[in-house]
Design a protein around this motif. Structure first.
Motif, PDB file in Angstrom:
ATOM      1  N   MET A 194       0.838  -1.191   0.000  1.00 27.31           N
ATOM      2  CA  MET A 194       0.000   0.000   0.000  1.00 27.31           C
ATOM      3  C   MET A 194       0.878   1.248   0.000  1.00 27.31           C
ATOM      4  O   MET A 194       1.922   1.287   0.650  1.00 27.31           O
ATOM      5  N   THR A 195       0.449   2.265  -0.738  1.00 24.42           N
ATOM      6  CA  THR A 195       1.160   3.532  -0.685  1.00 24.42           C
ATOM      7  C   THR A 195       0.933   4.164   0.675  1.00 24.42           C
ATOM      8  O   THR A 195       0.022   3.786   1.423  1.00 24.42           O
ATOM      9  N   ARG A 196       1.775   5.126   0.988  1.00 21.67           N
ATOM     10  CA  ARG A 196       1.643   5.802   2.281  1.00 21.67           C
ATOM     11  C   ARG A 196       0.268   6.437   2.419  1.00 21.67           C
ATOM     12  O   ARG A 196      -0.355   6.410   3.470  1.00 21.67           O
ATOM     13  N   ARG A 197      -0.227   7.022   1.323  1.00 26.74           N
ATOM     14  CA  ARG A 197      -1.525   7.685   1.378  1.00 26.74           C
ATOM     15  C   ARG A 197      -2.652   6.674   1.576  1.00 26.74           C
ATOM     16  O   ARG A 197      -3.618   6.927   2.288  1.00 26.74           O
ATOM     17  N   GLN A 198      -2.531   5.507   0.943  1.00 23.63           N
ATOM     18  CA  GLN A 198      -3.541   4.462   1.137  1.00 23.63           C
ATOM     19  C   GLN A 198      -3.543   3.970   2.582  1.00 23.63           C
ATOM     20  O   GLN A 198      -4.599   3.742   3.163  1.00 23.63           O
ATOM     21  N   GLN A 199      -2.358   3.800   3.146  1.00 21.76           N
ATOM     22  CA  GLN A 199      -2.269   3.368   4.542  1.00 21.76           C
ATOM     23  C   GLN A 199      -2.901   4.391   5.482  1.00 21.76           C
ATOM     24  O   GLN A 199      -3.633   4.041   6.406  1.00 21.76           O
ATOM     25  N   THR A 200      -2.624   5.660   5.225  1.00 17.86           N
ATOM     26  CA  THR A 200      -3.172   6.720   6.076  1.00 17.86           C
ATOM     27  C   THR A 200      -4.689   6.797   5.938  1.00 17.86           C
ATOM     28  O   THR A 200      -5.406   6.943   6.936  1.00 17.86           O
ATOM     29  N   ALA A 201      -5.174   6.707   4.695  1.00 18.46           N
ATOM     30  CA  ALA A 201      -6.624   6.758   4.470  1.00 18.46           C
ATOM     31  C   ALA A 201      -7.314   5.597   5.179  1.00 18.46           C
ATOM     32  O   ALA A 201      -8.357   5.773   5.823  1.00 18.46           O
ATOM     33  N   ALA A 202      -6.726   4.406   5.075  1.00 18.03           N
ATOM     34  CA  ALA A 202      -7.321   3.235   5.728  1.00 18.03           C
ATOM     35  C   ALA A 202      -7.365   3.419   7.241  1.00 18.03           C
ATOM     36  O   ALA A 202      -8.373   3.105   7.901  1.00 18.03           O
ATOM     37  N   LYS A 203      -6.279   3.949   7.796  1.00 14.69           N
ATOM     38  CA  LYS A 203      -6.209   4.159   9.244  1.00 14.69           C
ATOM     39  C   LYS A 203      -7.250   5.177   9.702  1.00 14.69           C
ATOM     40  O   LYS A 203      -7.955   4.971  10.700  1.00 14.69           O
ATOM     41  N   ARG A 204      -7.364   6.279   8.961  1.00 11.23           N
ATOM     42  CA  ARG A 204      -8.284   7.343   9.388  1.00 11.23           C
ATOM     43  C   ARG A 204      -9.744   6.952   9.201  1.00 11.23           C
ATOM     44  O   ARG A 204     -10.588   7.309  10.018  1.00 11.23           O
ATOM     45  N   LEU A 205     -10.033   6.232   8.132  1.00  9.29           N
ATOM     46  CA  LEU A 205     -11.412   5.780   7.938  1.00  9.29           C
ATOM     47  C   LEU A 205     -11.818   4.827   9.058  1.00  9.29           C
ATOM     48  O   LEU A 205     -12.960   4.871   9.551  1.00  9.29           O
ATOM     49  N   LEU A 206     -10.882   3.971   9.465  1.00  6.52           N
ATOM     50  CA  LEU A 206     -11.172   3.052  10.569  1.00  6.52           C
ATOM     51  C   LEU A 206     -11.374   3.824  11.873  1.00  6.52           C
ATOM     52  O   LEU A 206     -12.272   3.519  12.660  1.00  6.52           O
ATOM     53  N   GLU A 207     -10.549   4.853  12.086  1.00  2.00           N
ATOM     54  CA  GLU A 207     -10.687   5.662  13.298  1.00  2.00           C
ATOM     55  C   GLU A 207     -12.038   6.358  13.343  1.00  2.00           C
ATOM     56  O   GLU A 207     -12.679   6.434  14.401  1.00  2.00           O
ATOM     57  N   VAL A 208     -12.474   6.900  12.194  1.00  2.00           N
ATOM     58  CA  VAL A 208     -13.770   7.581  12.145  1.00  2.00           C
ATOM     59  C   VAL A 208     -14.896   6.611  12.481  1.00  2.00           C
ATOM     60  O   VAL A 208     -15.793   6.918  13.273  1.00  2.00           O
TER      61      VAL A 208
END
Length: 417
Positions: free
Chosen positions: A192-206
């Protein structure tokens, strides 16, 4: 010697991944010239050199994750560094008869040389030791030097791996658990790209940290489609080619509804609710690298043409990877349009620390009861996902109903705007 340092890009960004080096060791760089591209959680940043000179050392490779403030390269600054080779060449040719003096220089050859290892440790080694290590494929960081100052010599490299005392060190490191084998003929593994990893993490947090609910409605698009058809050519001619789309209608309708229902334009900060008095509407844009949400600023002060132009400009910047952090930060509400991909209905996830998001969907002709008659009308389902900690059911339904009414009666929308 000037250092190339990862700059502080924003308070929320602490590290990034090196995507590519535009310049390589030995290349001349100008002051302010773009030399390396860094991918962060939000945008791709172009890091420049603060000095003119020669790029002498690269300390982080493509794919490495580096923290803000880290030194990733060095530039030999100054005009003299721009052409070192031509200056030394004449000196080597003139004193051919002084060969015996030149032979005395090997005594200085073991001067400490810094060697960069895969573990990013800096090892002091002689040139001969470095050469031998490369030939044998030995990591200098693993060599135990005899020199009390820690300098690695040829003898140390030659003895590495042959001395019995070096062998017991291997069992000290416990082997990593074996990963389950992947059949590469059946599965393609892509990091996963860094941006994909960050998006996945933040969507899960939300999804984990909000009480998210979704309410739905449907909008009869007949009137707004008829208005757009009548006015689009004149609109485009009057506004320098700016096209009249549906996004400006929905943006204006959302802005009017946010005025009436301020909780939808709020966010939770600790144990406080912050009611935003500004209207910066995020518009989700799909790019090859994933979804980004740049913001159209002050939509309450913009007319339809200004909103359409802003959306077009942000979409172009997003696809060309030219969005700035200012484009992405500080939105108060988000609109996402899955209808452009054919989505009939969805439950969008709230963006960041906002309280709600509006999902638009595909326009489909369906039989609808109009009075006592059944008519075929172009209909769109809309969804409002919201944080129930801030917004109650009455407010969410009222907000979505107001958006519906304004789109179905565009004349009222013009009055609201």
């Amino acid at each position: 010697m000037a250092e190339i340092i990862v700059p502080e890009l924003a308070e929320s960004i602490t590290e990034g991944e090196i995507v590519r080096w535009v310049k390589q060791v030995g290349d001349h760089v100008e002051k302010g010239e773009f030399i390396v591209e860094l991918e962060t959680d939000k945008v791709n940043a172009e890091i420049i050199s603060e000095e003119a000179g020669i790029l002498t050392e690269i300390l982080a490779q493509e794919g490495d994750v580096v923290e803000v403030g880290a030194v990733i390269a060095k530039v030999e600054a100054g005009a003299a560094a721009a052409a070192p080779a031509p200056k030394e060449a004449p000196k080597a040719e003139e004193p051919k008869q002084e060969a015996p003096k030149a032979e005395a220089k090997p005594a200085a050859a073991p001067a400490p040389v810094v060697e960069e290892t895969s573990s990013n440790e800096r090892v002091i080694a002689s040139p001969a030791a470095r050469k031998l290590a490369r030939e044998k494929g030995i990591d200098l960081a693993a060599v135990s030097p005899v020199d009390p100052q820690g300098r690695v010599r040829v003898q140390d490299v030659a003895a590495h791996g042959t001395a019995p005392v070096a062998q017991p060190a291997a069992p000290k490191v416990a082997p990593a658990p074996a990963a389950k084998a992947v059949d590469e003929s059946r599965v393609e593994v892509v990091k996963m790209t860094r941006r994909q990893q960050t998006a996945a993490k933040r969507l899960l947090e939300v999804s984990q940290n909000t009480a998210m609910l979704t309410t739905f409605n449907e909008i009869d698009m007949t009137n707004v489609m008829a208005l757009r058809k009548r006015k689009k050519d004149a609109f485009q001619e009057a506004h320098d080619g700016t096209r009249l789309g549906f996004m400006s209608f929905f943006t204006k309708a959302v802005t009017a509804a946010l005025r009436k229902y301020p909780a939808v334009n709020a966010k939770i900060v600790g144990d406080e609710i912050h009611y935003n008095k500004f209207f910066d509407i995020g518009v989700a844009v799909s790019t090859p690298d994933g979804l980004v949400v740049p913001n159209v600023r002050d939509t309450d002060r913009k007319n339809f043409a200004e909103i359409e132009a802003s959306i077009a400009e942000l979409a172009t910047k997003a696809r060309n990877k030219k969005l700035s952090l200012q484009d992405l930060e500080g939105g108060s509400f988000t609109i996402t349009n899955g209808g452009v991909f054919g989505s009939l209905m969805s439950t969008p996830i709230i963006n960041g620390d906002q309280a709600a998001i509006l999902g638009m969907h595909n326009i489909v002709k369906r039989p609808i009861a109009v009075g006592d008659e059944i008519q075929i009308r172009p209909m769109m389902y809309v969804a409002l996902s919201y944080d129930h900690r801030i917004i109650n059911g009455k407010e969410s339904v009222g907000f979505l109903k107001m958006v519906k009414d304004l789109i179905e009666n565009p004349e009222d929308l013009l009055l609201e705007a």
